[in-house]
Design a protein around this motif. Structure first.
Motif, PDB file in Angstrom:
ATOM      1  N   SER A 267       4.396  19.541  -3.713  1.00  0.00           N
ATOM      2  CA  SER A 267       5.029  18.350  -3.443  1.00  0.00           C
ATOM      3  C   SER A 267       4.312  17.066  -3.159  1.00  0.00           C
ATOM      4  O   SER A 267       3.096  17.487  -2.459  1.00  0.00           O
ATOM      5  CB  SER A 267       6.077  18.526  -2.206  1.00  0.00           C
ATOM      6  OG  SER A 267       7.120  19.332  -2.769  1.00  0.00           O
ATOM      7  N   CYS A 268       4.562  15.960  -3.461  1.00  0.00           N
ATOM      8  CA  CYS A 268       3.650  15.002  -3.098  1.00  0.00           C
ATOM      9  C   CYS A 268       4.912  13.837  -2.584  1.00  0.00           C
ATOM     10  O   CYS A 268       5.710  13.285  -3.324  1.00  0.00           O
ATOM     11  CB  CYS A 268       2.983  14.326  -4.113  1.00  0.00           C
ATOM     12  SG  CYS A 268       2.184  12.790  -3.843  1.00  0.00           S
ATOM     13  N   VAL A 269       4.843  13.538  -1.192  1.00  0.00           N
ATOM     14  CA  VAL A 269       5.770  12.583  -0.604  1.00  0.00           C
ATOM     15  C   VAL A 269       5.107  11.316  -0.609  1.00  0.00           C
ATOM     16  O   VAL A 269       3.765  11.133  -0.226  1.00  0.00           O
ATOM     17  CB  VAL A 269       6.139  13.069   0.596  1.00  0.00           C
ATOM     18  CG1 VAL A 269       7.092  12.082   1.246  1.00  0.00           C
ATOM     19  CG2 VAL A 269       7.035  14.260   0.521  1.00  0.00           C
ATOM     20  N   ALA A 270       5.650  10.198  -1.325  1.00  0.00           N
ATOM     21  CA  ALA A 270       5.009   8.891  -1.133  1.00  0.00           C
ATOM     22  C   ALA A 270       5.617   7.889  -0.124  1.00  0.00           C
ATOM     23  O   ALA A 270       6.963   7.985   0.127  1.00  0.00           O
ATOM     24  CB  ALA A 270       5.331   8.216  -2.459  1.00  0.00           C
ATOM     25  N   SER A 271       4.878   7.046   0.546  1.00  0.00           N
ATOM     26  CA  SER A 271       5.542   6.194   1.461  1.00  0.00           C
ATOM     27  C   SER A 271       4.922   4.851   1.443  1.00  0.00           C
ATOM     28  O   SER A 271       3.966   4.854   0.872  1.00  0.00           O
ATOM     29  CB  SER A 271       5.599   6.814   3.173  1.00  0.00           C
ATOM     30  OG  SER A 271       4.233   6.916   3.440  1.00  0.00           O
ATOM     31  N   GLY A 272       5.613   3.873   2.116  1.00  0.00           N
ATOM     32  CA  GLY A 272       4.812   2.659   2.082  1.00  0.00           C
ATOM     33  C   GLY A 272       5.493   1.753   0.874  1.00  0.00           C
ATOM     34  O   GLY A 272       6.830   1.806   0.632  1.00  0.00           O
TER      35      GLY A 272
ATOM     36  N   HIS B  62       0.996  -1.135  -0.052  1.00  0.00           N
ATOM     37  CA  HIS B  62       0.086   0.173  -0.116  1.00  0.00           C
ATOM     38  C   HIS B  62       0.936   1.092  -0.127  1.00  0.00           C
ATOM     39  O   HIS B  62       1.975   1.168   0.472  1.00  0.00           O
ATOM     40  CB  HIS B  62      -0.820  -0.088   1.366  1.00  0.00           C
ATOM     41  CG  HIS B  62      -1.966   1.110   1.304  1.00  0.00           C
ATOM     42  ND1 HIS B  62      -2.896   1.221   0.238  1.00  0.00           N
ATOM     43  CD2 HIS B  62      -2.089   2.370   2.076  1.00  0.00           C
ATOM     44  CE1 HIS B  62      -3.564   2.301   0.586  1.00  0.00           C
ATOM     45  NE2 HIS B  62      -3.251   2.667   1.510  1.00  0.00           N
ATOM     46  N   VAL B  63       0.338   2.419  -0.736  1.00  0.00           N
ATOM     47  CA  VAL B  63       1.257   3.476  -0.981  1.00  0.00           C
ATOM     48  C   VAL B  63       0.409   4.686  -0.376  1.00  0.00           C
ATOM     49  O   VAL B  63      -0.705   4.717  -0.372  1.00  0.00           O
ATOM     50  CB  VAL B  63       1.575   3.892  -2.243  1.00  0.00           C
ATOM     51  CG1 VAL B  63       2.140   5.154  -2.548  1.00  0.00           C
ATOM     52  CG2 VAL B  63       2.325   2.742  -3.035  1.00  0.00           C
ATOM     53  N   GLN B  64       1.077   5.407   0.655  1.00  0.00           N
ATOM     54  CA  GLN B  64       0.670   6.683   1.182  1.00  0.00           C
ATOM     55  C   GLN B  64       1.211   7.911   0.495  1.00  0.00           C
ATOM     56  O   GLN B  64       2.115   8.012   0.345  1.00  0.00           O
ATOM     57  CB  GLN B  64       0.670   6.700   2.476  1.00  0.00           C
ATOM     58  CG  GLN B  64       0.163   5.669   3.510  1.00  0.00           C
ATOM     59  CD  GLN B  64       1.024   4.288   3.769  1.00  0.00           C
ATOM     60  OE1 GLN B  64       2.214   4.372   3.760  1.00  0.00           O
ATOM     61  NE2 GLN B  64       0.496   3.260   3.348  1.00  0.00           N
ATOM     62  N   LEU B  65       0.298   8.890   0.191  1.00  0.00           N
ATOM     63  CA  LEU B  65       0.670  10.036  -0.415  1.00  0.00           C
ATOM     64  C   LEU B  65       0.285  11.107   0.243  1.00  0.00           C
ATOM     65  O   LEU B  65      -0.781  11.347   1.009  1.00  0.00           O
ATOM     66  CB  LEU B  65      -0.045  10.160  -1.668  1.00  0.00           C
ATOM     67  CG  LEU B  65       0.176   9.001  -2.830  1.00  0.00           C
ATOM     68  CD1 LEU B  65      -0.752   9.198  -3.990  1.00  0.00           C
ATOM     69  CD2 LEU B  65       1.688   8.887  -3.070  1.00  0.00           C
ATOM     70  N   VAL B  66       1.193  12.216   0.632  1.00  0.00           N
ATOM     71  CA  VAL B  66       0.746  13.481   1.293  1.00  0.00           C
ATOM     72  C   VAL B  66       1.320  14.710   0.714  1.00  0.00           C
ATOM     73  O   VAL B  66       2.549  14.728   0.292  1.00  0.00           O
ATOM     74  CB  VAL B  66       1.849  13.482   2.702  1.00  0.00           C
ATOM     75  CG1 VAL B  66       1.675  15.053   3.536  1.00  0.00           C
ATOM     76  CG2 VAL B  66       1.226  12.342   3.518  1.00  0.00           C
TER      77      VAL B  66
ATOM     78  N   PHE C   4      -8.953   9.092 -13.229  1.00  0.00           N
ATOM     79  CA  PHE C   4      -9.043   9.199 -11.873  1.00  0.00           C
ATOM     80  C   PHE C   4      -9.141   7.978 -11.166  1.00  0.00           C
ATOM     81  O   PHE C   4      -8.448   7.253 -10.241  1.00  0.00           O
ATOM     82  CB  PHE C   4      -9.811  10.245 -11.147  1.00  0.00           C
ATOM     83  CG  PHE C   4      -9.602  10.454  -9.790  1.00  0.00           C
ATOM     84  CD1 PHE C   4     -10.577   9.954  -8.682  1.00  0.00           C
ATOM     85  CD2 PHE C   4      -8.470  10.949  -9.347  1.00  0.00           C
ATOM     86  CE1 PHE C   4     -10.340  10.340  -7.388  1.00  0.00           C
ATOM     87  CE2 PHE C   4      -8.316  11.557  -7.931  1.00  0.00           C
ATOM     88  CZ  PHE C   4      -9.428  11.031  -7.124  1.00  0.00           C
ATOM     89  N   GLY C   5     -10.314   6.921 -11.408  1.00  0.00           N
ATOM     90  CA  GLY C   5     -10.623   5.701 -11.136  1.00  0.00           C
ATOM     91  C   GLY C   5      -9.420   4.780 -11.001  1.00  0.00           C
ATOM     92  O   GLY C   5      -9.440   3.600 -10.466  1.00  0.00           O
ATOM     93  N   GLY C   6      -8.317   5.138 -11.931  1.00  0.00           N
ATOM     94  CA  GLY C   6      -7.423   4.029 -12.324  1.00  0.00           C
ATOM     95  C   GLY C   6      -6.471   4.150 -11.326  1.00  0.00           C
ATOM     96  O   GLY C   6      -5.402   3.301 -11.184  1.00  0.00           O
ATOM     97  N   TYR C   7      -6.254   4.953 -10.235  1.00  0.00           N
ATOM     98  CA  TYR C   7      -5.361   5.217  -9.326  1.00  0.00           C
ATOM     99  C   TYR C   7      -5.780   4.594  -8.067  1.00  0.00           C
ATOM    100  O   TYR C   7      -6.723   5.288  -7.602  1.00  0.00           O
ATOM    101  CB  TYR C   7      -4.904   6.765  -9.209  1.00  0.00           C
ATOM    102  CG  TYR C   7      -4.164   7.231 -10.672  1.00  0.00           C
ATOM    103  CD1 TYR C   7      -5.099   7.787 -11.564  1.00  0.00           C
ATOM    104  CD2 TYR C   7      -2.828   6.919 -10.695  1.00  0.00           C
ATOM    105  CE1 TYR C   7      -4.536   8.257 -12.825  1.00  0.00           C
ATOM    106  CE2 TYR C   7      -2.209   7.598 -11.993  1.00  0.00           C
ATOM    107  CZ  TYR C   7      -3.072   8.261 -12.806  1.00  0.00           C
ATOM    108  OH  TYR C   7      -2.541   8.641 -14.146  1.00  0.00           O
ATOM    109  N   SER C   8      -5.147   3.804  -7.266  1.00  0.00           N
ATOM    110  CA  SER C   8      -5.576   3.314  -6.091  1.00  0.00           C
ATOM    111  C   SER C   8      -5.030   3.938  -4.975  1.00  0.00           C
ATOM    112  O   SER C   8      -5.652   3.882  -3.852  1.00  0.00           O
ATOM    113  CB  SER C   8      -4.967   1.873  -6.092  1.00  0.00           C
ATOM    114  OG  SER C   8      -3.710   1.654  -6.183  1.00  0.00           O
ATOM    115  N   SER C   9      -4.028   4.946  -5.192  1.00  0.00           N
ATOM    116  CA  SER C   9      -3.740   5.763  -3.837  1.00  0.00           C
ATOM    117  C   SER C   9      -3.929   7.138  -4.145  1.00  0.00           C
ATOM    118  O   SER C   9      -3.493   7.656  -5.433  1.00  0.00           O
ATOM    119  CB  SER C   9      -2.082   5.379  -3.636  1.00  0.00           C
ATOM    120  OG  SER C   9      -1.851   4.123  -3.336  1.00  0.00           O
TER     121      SER C   9
END
Length: 124
Positions: free
Chosen positions: A21-26, A1-5, A109-114
């Motif tokens: 900026s978008c920081v991805a984690s996970g 799973h990916v988290q985005l902030v 948009f619906g194609g992006y799970s995170s």
């Protein structure tokens, strides 16, 4: 799973600039597609820009082409959206998105799970 902030939003005068900026984690190793969408009250959600990691391929909506630039710091898992020559019609909540597949079309948009929580951009 990916988290985005997301971060970097704010208020700016027309003609000004901002960098989001978008920081991805996970599970960032799994990210294949990454990008930005925006939505303002009363308007449909719009794909702004997206990239396929490792491909050098970047997509932009016609409304931002030539004014916005997408870039990525893969070592830090940060996606940037540099916005120049901002217009009042750029006012919106901007959302970062990511997915483990190549999303086709890129602005689906619906194609992006995170998805992140969004950062507000206001241009006056």
């Amino acid at each position: 799973h990916v988290q985005l902030v997301e971060s970097g939003g704010g208020s700016v005068q027309a003609g000004g600039s901002l960098r989001l900026s978008c920081v991805a984690s996970g599970s960032t190793y799994s990210i294949r597609s990454m990008g930005w969408f925006r939505q303002s009250p009363g308007k449909e959600r719009e794909g702004v820009a997206a990239t396929l990691r490792g491909s050098g391929i970047t997509y932009y909506s016609d409304s931002v082409k030539g004014r916005f630039t997408l870039s990525e710091d893969t070592s830090k898992n940060i996606l940037y959206l540099q916005m120049y020559s901002l217009k009042p019609e750029d006012t919106a909540m901007y959302y970062c998105v990511a997915d483990a597949k190549a999303v086709v079309p890129w602005d689906w948009f619906g194609g992006y799970s995170s998805r992140g929580q969004g950062t507000q951009v206001t241009v006056s």
